[in-house]
Design a protein around this motif. Structure first.
Motif, PDB file in Angstrom:
ATOM      1  N   SER A 396       0.907  -1.674   0.377  1.00 40.93           N
ATOM      2  CA  SER A 396      -0.091   0.132   0.148  1.00 40.93           C
ATOM      3  C   SER A 396       0.574   1.759  -0.141  1.00 40.93           C
ATOM      4  O   SER A 396       1.795   0.792   0.632  1.00 40.93           O
ATOM      5  N   LEU A 403       1.835  -6.475   0.876  1.00 41.12           N
ATOM      6  CA  LEU A 403       0.829  -7.418   1.316  1.00 41.12           C
ATOM      7  C   LEU A 403       0.707  -8.311   0.350  1.00 41.12           C
ATOM      8  O   LEU A 403       0.210  -8.687   1.028  1.00 41.12           O
ATOM      9  N   THR A 425      -5.947  -7.181   4.056  1.00 41.07           N
ATOM     10  CA  THR A 425      -4.496  -8.138   3.923  1.00 41.07           C
ATOM     11  C   THR A 425      -4.099  -7.438   2.217  1.00 41.07           C
ATOM     12  O   THR A 425      -2.803  -8.351   2.211  1.00 41.07           O
ATOM     13  N   LYS A 427      -7.385  -7.388  -0.583  1.00 43.70           N
ATOM     14  CA  LYS A 427      -7.387  -8.200  -1.516  1.00 43.70           C
ATOM     15  C   LYS A 427      -7.587  -7.070  -2.728  1.00 43.70           C
ATOM     16  O   LYS A 427      -7.782  -6.935  -3.318  1.00 43.70           O
ATOM     17  N   SER A 429      -6.815  -4.239  -2.304  1.00 41.88           N
ATOM     18  CA  SER A 429      -5.544  -3.946  -3.241  1.00 41.88           C
ATOM     19  C   SER A 429      -5.058  -4.854  -4.747  1.00 41.88           C
ATOM     20  O   SER A 429      -4.549  -3.850  -5.441  1.00 41.88           O
ATOM     21  N   TRP A 438      -2.998   1.362  -8.816  1.00 44.72           N
ATOM     22  CA  TRP A 438      -1.546   1.336  -7.503  1.00 44.72           C
ATOM     23  C   TRP A 438      -0.598   1.199  -8.742  1.00 44.72           C
ATOM     24  O   TRP A 438      -0.775  -0.146  -9.775  1.00 44.72           O
ATOM     25  N   GLN A 461     -16.017  -1.784  -4.298  1.00 47.91           N
ATOM     26  CA  GLN A 461     -16.636  -2.303  -2.866  1.00 47.91           C
ATOM     27  C   GLN A 461     -17.490  -1.144  -2.645  1.00 47.91           C
ATOM     28  O   GLN A 461     -18.575  -1.481  -1.795  1.00 47.91           O
TER      29      GLN A 461
HETATM   30  N1  LIG Z   1      -5.115   4.634  -0.369  1.00 48.03           N
HETATM   31  C1  LIG Z   1      -4.469   4.222   0.284  1.00 48.03           C
HETATM   32  N2  LIG Z   1      -3.557   4.923   0.941  1.00 48.03           N
HETATM   33  C2  LIG Z   1      -2.845   3.826   2.243  1.00 48.03           C
HETATM   34  N3  LIG Z   1      -3.143   2.656   2.226  1.00 48.03           N
HETATM   35  C3  LIG Z   1      -4.015   2.101   2.500  1.00 48.03           C
HETATM   36  C4  LIG Z   1      -4.685   2.953   1.012  1.00 48.03           C
HETATM   37  N4  LIG Z   1      -5.935   2.278   0.557  1.00 48.03           N
HETATM   38  C5  LIG Z   1      -5.842   1.004   1.770  1.00 48.03           C
HETATM   39  N5  LIG Z   1      -4.667   0.868   2.097  1.00 48.03           N
HETATM   40  C6  LIG Z   1      -3.928  -0.160   3.193  1.00 48.03           C
HETATM   41  O1  LIG Z   1      -3.642  -1.607   2.990  1.00 48.03           O
HETATM   42  C7  LIG Z   1      -4.082  -2.058   3.026  1.00 48.03           C
HETATM   43  C8  LIG Z   1      -4.542  -2.998   2.778  1.00 48.03           C
HETATM   44  O2  LIG Z   1      -6.591  -3.414   2.019  1.00 48.03           O
HETATM   45  P1  LIG Z   1      -7.261  -3.774   1.421  1.00 48.03           P
HETATM   46  O3  LIG Z   1      -8.324  -2.613   0.972  1.00 48.03           O
HETATM   47  O4  LIG Z   1      -6.436  -4.644   0.089  1.00 48.03           O
HETATM   48  O5  LIG Z   1      -7.649  -4.707   2.245  1.00 48.03           O
HETATM   49  P2  LIG Z   1      -8.664  -5.925   2.199  1.00 48.03           P
HETATM   50  O6  LIG Z   1      -7.841  -6.778   2.469  1.00 48.03           O
HETATM   51  O7  LIG Z   1      -9.452  -5.633   0.411  1.00 48.03           O
HETATM   52  O8  LIG Z   1      -9.650  -5.633   3.241  1.00 48.03           O
HETATM   53  P3  LIG Z   1     -11.177  -5.399   3.127  1.00 48.03           P
HETATM   54  O9  LIG Z   1     -11.432  -7.466   3.454  1.00 48.03           O
HETATM   55  O10 LIG Z   1     -11.147  -4.943   4.846  1.00 48.03           O
HETATM   56  O11 LIG Z   1     -12.105  -5.025   1.907  1.00 48.03           O
HETATM   57  C9  LIG Z   1      -4.574  -1.775   3.854  1.00 48.03           C
HETATM   58  O12 LIG Z   1      -3.729  -2.244   5.497  1.00 48.03           O
HETATM   59  C10 LIG Z   1      -5.586  -0.304   3.748  1.00 48.03           C
HETATM   60  O13 LIG Z   1      -5.208   0.228   5.113  1.00 48.03           O
END
Ligand SMILES: Nc1ncnc2c1ncn2[C@@H]1O[C@H](COP(=O)(O)OP(=O)(O)OP(=O)(O)O)[C@@H](O)[C@H]1O
Length: 579
Positions: A396, A403, A425, A427, A429, A438, A461
């Motif tokens: 991130s 990640l 974790t 997903k 991302s 990204w 989402q």
């Molecule tokens: N714009 C951003 N700037 C900095 N960090 C971010 C940003 N967006 C997400 N993150 C961080 O990146 C990490 C992964 O986020 P992500 O959204 O991929 O999680 P996820 O696995 O989809 O979670 P969830 O199941 O809650 O949706 C998290 O720690 C989040 O805080």
């Protein structure tokens, strides 16, 4: 969510009245005047003609009283009648020209605002600049405020300066010549010296104002953003009964804004003192200029009568010249505002340019970047494949921790992939990396289809509903009705709304094309929003669908039903979700 609260940006220099300001102002002028034949340039030319004519008429009106003295003194009745006629015509022409001057300035303001805002929009919506600017960059506060309000104020302030600035080179040159003719070198040199001292003093007084104005506009944006946050999330805040805490937080932003405004007003006091002092000093300067040759004995041979005539003649041209300069000094307050807004807009333009050029999928030759339905940067790959990932690692922003490491994957037609993992974790991302929001840290990621109906569609989402009619919600992000408007398309949309389980919306809106006054987010339940997004998916019929917890607000039964429909329609989908 737009970033607020950061100061002038990390390590950014405080905006000043410096060379950077000149560069930024020039680059904005290039936008406002794209060519000699542009509308703004033509208006500028017309304004120049009008203000110059106005100056000539003003001079004629100014000398009218002396003619009146003469005809009245001579009891010349016919001369008096002619003079009254001339005076009436001159006054009529003068007031028409003055109004025309104001009118052209207003038109110029409108034209500048249109050109500047449209150019900012072009950069903002190019590729994914609006995403990077609002989500990933911390060095520019409130881009929305800069585009909507700061651009408007810059154009307004520039238009108020325009008519005064435009004639000053001509009037200054004209009266400098006359001043030199009647007083010799001492007059123009003293007046120019006075202007240089005035400009240096005012520049020093303007310096702190520019940076405070910059800060004030940032806080103004933060304050407005807080109100917008409450407006958009009024229901959630009300469920928390958060009136008191929101009141406190909103007041806190207001206090910060007012504090800066107060400091701006205090700093402006010194500038006003400077401007007014120079205004009044200018009035005396002509007598000081004439006093020098008198007290040095140059005019000792003149009689008191001749001396008075000389003083009166010299005072007239000197006062006109000084007046020309004091008018420029009076513009100091407007100029400090212009400098503040120029820095805010100039900085935004530079950052947007920087983002655009750093985008890996930007093509400098065509200026094309990634957008819906564009084939740009889609690498031809196997026809039955959507994505190829090879040893992909990503993290991130602002974090050093990966990640996901070394992910190799191929998403092909006919296979359905479910990505599961704990919260945070990475997903979503992964989808950000697939969508190129990204950058990957290392490894290889390739999308082998285009976005849109013929390729891949991402359902984020948070369901995104645009403003507009029900049809516009369903066909989003297509601009026009696809493939063609008419009953065939209407039938399809209605059928997909039924399949998604939201056909009741037709009744609520009163039809596909009925304009609705409400905010879609306020009137639809989260489940309805997600169902509406599925109607969108059915309508666009992409080959591949990437869904990010797109059914989180629905029952398992409804979820299964929607996926069955997708499968029947032939989408291969990739879904991320928390187990
Ligand atoms: N714009 C951003 N700037 C900095 N960090 C971010 C940003 N967006 C997400 N993150 C961080 O990146 C990490 C992964 O986020 P992500 O959204 O991929 O999680 P996820 O696995 O989809 O979670 P969830 O199941 O809650 O949706 C998290 O720690 C989040 O805080």
């Amino acid at each position: 969510m737009p970033r607020v609260g950061n100061s002038n940006g990390r390590g950014t220099k405080r905006p000043k009245l410096d060379w950077k300001f000149v560069q930024r102002l020039c680059s904005i002028q290039k936008v406002l005047y794209p060519s000699w034949a542009s509308q703004s340039a033509l208006m500028f030319g017309t304004l120049l003609v009008v203000t110059l004519t106005e100056q000539l008429i003003i001079y004629q009106v100014g000398v009218l009283p002396s003619y009146f003295y003469r005809v009245l003194g001579d009891k010349d009745y016919s001369g008096f009648r002619n003079l009254v006629g001339t005076a009436m015509v001159l006054i009529l022409v003068n007031s028409t020209l003055k109004s025309l001057d104001q009118y052209i300035c207003n038109q110029m303001y409108l034209n500048w605002r249109k050109t500047l805002t449209e150019s900012l929009h072009t950069a903002y919506f190019q590729g994914r600049v609006y995403y990077t600017l609002n989500v990933l960059r911390e060095d520019v506060d409130n881009p929305d405020q800069r585009i909507s309000q700061d651009a408007e104020r810059l154009c307004k302030q520039m238009s108020t300066m325009a008519s005064r600035l435009i004639v000053s080179p001509f009037t200054l040159a004209y009266y400098t010549y006359h001043c030199f003719y009647s007083t010799g070198w001492i007059g123009p040199v003293s007046i120019f010296g006075y202007f240089v001292i005035g400009t240096i003093t005012n520049k020093m007084l303007m310096g702190p104002i520019v940076s405070t104005l910059f800060e004030q506009e940032k806080l103004e944006g933060d304050f407005r953003f807080k109100h917008m946050q409450i407006r958009v999330n009024a229901e959630s805040a009300a469920f928390y009964r958060a009136g008191k805490v929101e009141h406190m937080r909103t007041d806190r932003r207001l206090q910060a804004l007012l504090q800066t405004q107060k400091s701006l007003i205090n700093k402006e006091l010194w500038l006003y003192i400077g401007v007014n002092t120079f205004d009044y000093l200018g009035g005396f300067l002509s007598y000081i200029i004439i006093a020098i040759p008198i007290f040095t004995g140059l005019y000792d041979g003149l009689t008191p009568g001749e001396l008075s005539a000389l003083i009166s003649k010299n005072a007239f041209v000197c006062i006109y010249l000084i007046n020309g300069f004091t008018q420029l000094i009076d513009l100091s307050t407007t100029l400090s505002d212009v400098a503040g807004y120029t820095h805010r807009i100039g900085e935004l333009r530079e950052v947007m340019e920087d983002i655009l050029h750093k985008q890996c999928d930007y093509d400098p030759a065509s200026g094309e970047s990634y957008d819906f339905d564009s084939d740009f940067n889609v690498h031809a790959g196997p026809a039955d494949t959507a994505f190829i990932l090879d040893n992909l690692s990503y993290k991130s922003p602002y974090s050093d921790q990966l990640l996901v490491e070394d992910l190799s994957l191929k998403i092909s037609q006919g296979s359905h992939l479910l990505v599961v993992g704990n919260t945070g974790t990475g997903k979503t991302s992964l989808l950000r990396v697939l969508n190129r929001l990204w950058e990957a840290h290392s490894g290889f990621v390739q999308m082998t289809t285009c976005f849109g109906p013929r390729g891949t569609l991402f359902l984020p989402q948070k369901p995104y509903l645009t403003d507009g009619t029900l049809r516009e919600q369903v066909i989003y992000p297509l601009k026009d009705i696809y493939p063609a408007s008419g009953s065939v398309d209407d039938d399809r949309i209605i059928q997909f709304l039924e399949l998604a389980g939201v056909s009741s919306l037709l009744k609520r809106t009163g039809g596909l094309d009925e304009k609705v006054e409400w905010n879609w987010y306020d009137v639809l339940s989260p489940g309805e929003m997600q169902r509406l997004c599925f109607a969108r998916l059915f309508y666009l019929q992409p080959k591949y669908a990437v869904l990010d917890e797109a059914t989180s607000a629905l029952t398992e039964e409804a979820e299964a039903q929607l996926y069955r429909t997708c499968k029947a329609a032939g989408h291969d989908f990739d879904q991320s979700g928390t187990p």
